[in-house]
Scaffold this active site. Structure first.
Site, PDB file in Angstrom:
ATOM      1  CB  THR A  45       5.336 -12.400   0.140  1.00  0.00           C
ATOM      2  OG1 THR A  45       4.895 -11.206   0.467  1.00  0.00           O
ATOM      3  CG2 THR A  45       5.335 -13.441   0.269  1.00  0.00           C
ATOM      4  CB  SER A  47       3.363  -6.192  -2.065  1.00  0.00           C
ATOM      5  OG  SER A  47       4.078  -6.400  -3.650  1.00  0.00           O
ATOM      6  CB  CYS A  48       5.074  -8.951   2.340  1.00  0.00           C
ATOM      7  SG  CYS A  48       3.684  -9.273   2.315  1.00  0.00           S
ATOM      8  CB  SER A  49      10.382  -8.612   1.504  1.00  0.00           C
ATOM      9  OG  SER A  49       9.200  -9.526   2.219  1.00  0.00           O
TER      10      SER A  49
END
Length: 160
Positions: A45, A47-49
């Site tokens: 996703t 923001s996570c990545s």
């Protein structure tokens, strides 16, 4: 919701190992160690990545130099997805990726949110915590799954 001073609940997480899926129990994994544990809503996703995981990979040496034994990232994804995500993000040995595929630990900690409106089902809120010998010593949780303000690597490093 879990808070500073609480012991982590007992749960089984999973990771992809050399011979398949390895089980990792919280009791064994956190015993006698200082762990920086981050939780993300989902592998791959935005923001996570792009923000959350990369900050911990880039600053891993600083965490280890300050006495952290392990940085681990937990997500409600299966171990195969997490392995592919780790490979694509060049995580290497900097951060261990742990699957909470059924959201067992996530729910026991009270850190779940309902992402079914976007077809995601139960997900983990974005968090960053320090755990020493199984007890939470610092905890930061985002109000919004897309935010990486109080859970970034710099913020957790400052709490060491």
């Amino acid at each position: 919701m879990i808070k500073v001073g609480d012991a982590l609940p007992e749960a089984t997480l999973r990771k992809l190992g050399q011979d398949g899926i390895d089980e990792v129990t919280t009791g064994d994994f956190f015993a006698g160690r200082k762990v920086a544990l981050i939780g993300v809503p989902g592998a791959f996703t935005p923001s996570c990545s792009n923000e959350h995981l990369p900050g911990f990979v880039e600053k891993a040496k600083q965490f280890y130099d300050k006495g952290v034994d392990q940085i681990a990232c937990m997500s409600v994804n299966d171990p195969f997805v997490l392995k592919a995500w780790g490979d694509s993000a060049n995580v290497g040995d900097a951060v261990m990726l742990l699957s909470d595929g059924n959201a067992d630990l996530t729910q026991k900690m009270g850190l779940e949110f309902d992402g079914s409106g976007a077809g995601l089902g139960t997900r983990c809120k974005r968090f960053a915590m320090l755990v020493e010998d199984g007890v939470v010593t610092a905890l930061n949780v985002e109000d919004s799954p897309g935010s990486v303000e109080v859970t970034n690597a710099d913020k957790l490093l400052a709490e060491l």
